[in-house]
Design an enzyme around this catalytic site. Structure first.
Site, PDB file in Angstrom:
ATOM      1  N   ARG A  23      13.296  17.065 -11.282  1.00 12.81           N
ATOM      2  CA  ARG A  23      13.154  17.791 -12.555  1.00 12.81           C
ATOM      3  C   ARG A  23      11.726  17.668 -13.087  1.00 12.81           C
ATOM      4  NH1 ARG A  23      17.761  15.010 -15.739  1.00 12.81           N
ATOM      5  NH2 ARG A  23      17.095  16.253 -17.508  1.00 12.81           N
TER       6      ARG A  23
ATOM      7  N   ARG B 246      11.304  27.863 -20.364  1.00 14.01           N
ATOM      8  CA  ARG B 246      10.669  26.913 -19.459  1.00 14.01           C
ATOM      9  C   ARG B 246      10.052  27.570 -18.234  1.00 14.01           C
ATOM     10  NH1 ARG B 246      15.394  22.990 -20.086  1.00 14.01           N
ATOM     11  NH2 ARG B 246      14.790  21.656 -18.403  1.00 14.01           N
TER      12      ARG B 246
HETATM   13  P1  AP5 Z   1      18.230  20.278 -20.293  1.00 12.50           P
HETATM   14  O1  AP5 Z   1      19.555  19.846 -20.790  1.00 12.50           O
HETATM   15  O2  AP5 Z   1      17.391  21.143 -21.179  1.00 12.50           O
HETATM   16  O3  AP5 Z   1      17.463  18.994 -19.844  1.00 12.50           O
HETATM   17  P2  AP5 Z   1      15.916  18.632 -19.895  1.00 12.50           P
HETATM   18  O4  AP5 Z   1      14.910  19.598 -20.334  1.00 12.50           O
HETATM   19  O5  AP5 Z   1      15.702  18.109 -18.538  1.00 12.50           O
HETATM   20  O6  AP5 Z   1      15.827  17.706 -21.074  1.00 12.50           O
HETATM   21  P3  AP5 Z   1      16.775  16.559 -21.413  1.00 12.50           P
HETATM   22  O7  AP5 Z   1      17.962  17.064 -22.162  1.00 12.50           O
HETATM   23  O8  AP5 Z   1      17.040  15.772 -20.160  1.00 12.50           O
HETATM   24  O9  AP5 Z   1      15.880  15.644 -22.312  1.00 12.50           O
HETATM   25  P4  AP5 Z   1      15.310  15.814 -23.784  1.00 12.50           P
HETATM   26  O10 AP5 Z   1      13.852  16.138 -23.741  1.00 12.50           O
HETATM   27  O11 AP5 Z   1      16.189  16.685 -24.630  1.00 12.50           O
HETATM   28  O12 AP5 Z   1      15.388  14.312 -24.244  1.00 12.50           O
HETATM   29  P5  AP5 Z   1      16.455  13.539 -25.139  1.00 12.50           P
HETATM   30  O13 AP5 Z   1      16.289  13.910 -26.573  1.00 12.50           O
HETATM   31  O14 AP5 Z   1      17.813  13.632 -24.526  1.00 12.50           O
HETATM   32  O15 AP5 Z   1      18.393  21.034 -18.924  1.00 12.50           O
HETATM   33  C1  AP5 Z   1      19.223  20.556 -17.881  1.00 12.50           C
HETATM   34  C2  AP5 Z   1      19.259  21.561 -16.744  1.00 12.50           C
HETATM   35  O16 AP5 Z   1      19.751  22.833 -17.230  1.00 12.50           O
HETATM   36  C3  AP5 Z   1      17.921  21.910 -16.108  1.00 12.50           C
HETATM   37  O17 AP5 Z   1      17.551  20.972 -15.128  1.00 12.50           O
HETATM   38  C4  AP5 Z   1      18.228  23.308 -15.546  1.00 12.50           C
HETATM   39  O18 AP5 Z   1      18.963  23.227 -14.364  1.00 12.50           O
HETATM   40  C5  AP5 Z   1      19.096  23.931 -16.611  1.00 12.50           C
HETATM   41  N1  AP5 Z   1      18.354  24.674 -17.648  1.00 12.50           N
HETATM   42  C6  AP5 Z   1      18.341  24.393 -18.989  1.00 12.50           C
HETATM   43  N2  AP5 Z   1      17.552  25.262 -19.648  1.00 12.50           N
HETATM   44  C7  AP5 Z   1      17.052  26.109 -18.713  1.00 12.50           C
HETATM   45  C8  AP5 Z   1      16.146  27.220 -18.771  1.00 12.50           C
HETATM   46  N3  AP5 Z   1      15.590  27.630 -19.925  1.00 12.50           N
HETATM   47  N4  AP5 Z   1      15.830  27.859 -17.605  1.00 12.50           N
HETATM   48  C9  AP5 Z   1      16.377  27.477 -16.429  1.00 12.50           C
HETATM   49  N5  AP5 Z   1      17.231  26.421 -16.306  1.00 12.50           N
HETATM   50  C10 AP5 Z   1      17.561  25.742 -17.436  1.00 12.50           C
HETATM   51  O19 AP5 Z   1      15.891  12.044 -24.969  1.00 12.50           O
HETATM   52  C11 AP5 Z   1      15.959  11.366 -23.716  1.00 12.50           C
HETATM   53  C12 AP5 Z   1      16.319   9.886 -23.926  1.00 12.50           C
HETATM   54  O20 AP5 Z   1      15.247   9.192 -24.551  1.00 12.50           O
HETATM   55  C13 AP5 Z   1      17.516   9.714 -24.862  1.00 12.50           C
HETATM   56  O21 AP5 Z   1      18.271   8.641 -24.391  1.00 12.50           O
HETATM   57  C14 AP5 Z   1      16.900   9.413 -26.236  1.00 12.50           C
HETATM   58  O22 AP5 Z   1      17.755   8.625 -27.045  1.00 12.50           O
HETATM   59  C15 AP5 Z   1      15.648   8.671 -25.825  1.00 12.50           C
HETATM   60  N6  AP5 Z   1      14.526   8.918 -26.721  1.00 12.50           N
HETATM   61  C16 AP5 Z   1      14.159  10.107 -27.237  1.00 12.50           C
HETATM   62  N7  AP5 Z   1      13.026   9.984 -27.968  1.00 12.50           N
HETATM   63  C17 AP5 Z   1      12.650   8.660 -27.861  1.00 12.50           C
HETATM   64  C18 AP5 Z   1      11.561   7.907 -28.363  1.00 12.50           C
HETATM   65  N8  AP5 Z   1      10.599   8.444 -29.095  1.00 12.50           N
HETATM   66  N9  AP5 Z   1      11.501   6.600 -28.053  1.00 12.50           N
HETATM   67  C19 AP5 Z   1      12.450   6.035 -27.288  1.00 12.50           C
HETATM   68  N10 AP5 Z   1      13.516   6.687 -26.778  1.00 12.50           N
HETATM   69  C20 AP5 Z   1      13.613   7.991 -27.053  1.00 12.50           C
END
Ligand code: AP5
Length: 211
Positions: A166, A88
């Site tokens: 974020r 990222r």
């Molecule tokens: P991380 O855990 O990677 O969080 P994120 O990128 O912010 O992504 P999320 O897990 O929040 O969301 P997602 O895209 O996976 O969506 P999801 O499938 O859950 O990172 C967290 C933290 O860790 C960062 O802020 C940072 O501090 C650190 N970090 C991690 N990696 C790092 C790196 N490489 N470098 C530096 N720091 C790092 O879906 C979201 C919701 O929507 C769910 O409820 C789901 O059921 C729903 N949903 C999904 N798709 C749909 C759809 N099509 N329609 C309706 N609802 C849907």
């Protein structure tokens, strides 16, 4: 297949990564989950990253790069893996290219307004980290994980204020990674749909995988 999934926080990376990995019989490597597990276990890394994660900031590149380099070297990754949440930043993308040959980078595109709605309804399993949404992807029994029976909870960094931070960081630091993969000829982009199954269909089509 060695695949990178890109997208804003809450775009559905973890959800789609899990479906692709199950379909192909390869592991998902989520840096967010690895870091949350380290915090839960109280390891040295976990203690270092807590303040970054709770405020929605990215943790330092070197730390995540080492974590991923070590994880992809493990025996279950020989046939491939799905990277969720890594790279990222540009330094992370360049580091990844130095130790792995990626087949494709799939970007899931979702508007900021939709992201905010999704994060409010997201629940995660505190045991196995499976992801649900109270309206769009509810568990069979409210508050209980379908996969392992563990309790579901809100994530610490899903408050509105932290989500805004974020999203800001995503636009500043992670969007350039998309351009990096475009120039490498590896970028595939899919628009996230309102219904989860519709997004999955587009994702599998883009990757040439049958459902
Ligand atoms: P991380 O855990 O990677 O969080 P994120 O990128 O912010 O992504 P999320 O897990 O929040 O969301 P997602 O895209 O996976 O969506 P999801 O499938 O859950 O990172 C967290 C933290 O860790 C960062 O802020 C940072 O501090 C650190 N970090 C991690 N990696 C790092 C790196 N490489 N470098 C530096 N720091 C790092 O879906 C979201 C919701 O929507 C769910 O409820 C789901 O059921 C729903 N949903 C999904 N798709 C749909 C759809 N099509 N329609 C309706 N609802 C849907």
């Amino acid at each position: 297949m060695k695949l990178v999934i890109l997208g804003a926080p809450g775009a559905g990376k973890g959800t789609q990564a899990g479906l692709i990995a199950d379909r192909l019989g390869i592991p998902t490597i989520s840096t967010g989950n690895l870091l949350r597990a380290a915090m839960q276990q109280g390891t040295q890394i976990g203690q270092k990253v807590h303040s970054y994660m709770e405020s929605g900031k990215l943790v330092p590149d070197e730390l995540v790069i080492d974590l991923v380099r070590e994880r992809v070297g493990q025996s279950d990754c020989q046939k491939g893996y799905v990277l969720d949440g890594f790279p990222r930043t540009l330094p992370q993308a360049k580091a990844l290219s130095s130790f792995a040959q990626i087949d494709a980078a799939l970007s899931i595109e979702v508007s900021d307004e939709e992201i905010e709605r999704r994060m409010e309804g997201r629940r995660i399993c505190t045991k196995c980290q499976a992801t649900y949404h109270v309206e769009d992807n509810p568990p069979k029994v409210a508050g209980v994980c379908d996969r392992c029976g563990g309790p579901l909870a809100l994530r610490e960094d899903d408050s509105r204020e932290v989500v805004e931070n974020r999203l800001h960081i995503y636009h500043e630091e992670t969007e350039p990674v998309k351009e990096y993969y475009r120039q490498e000829g590896l970028l595939l982009a899919v628009r996230g749909q309102k219904k989860l199954a519709d997004t999955t269909k587009l994702v599998f089509e883009a990757l040439g995988i049958s459902l």
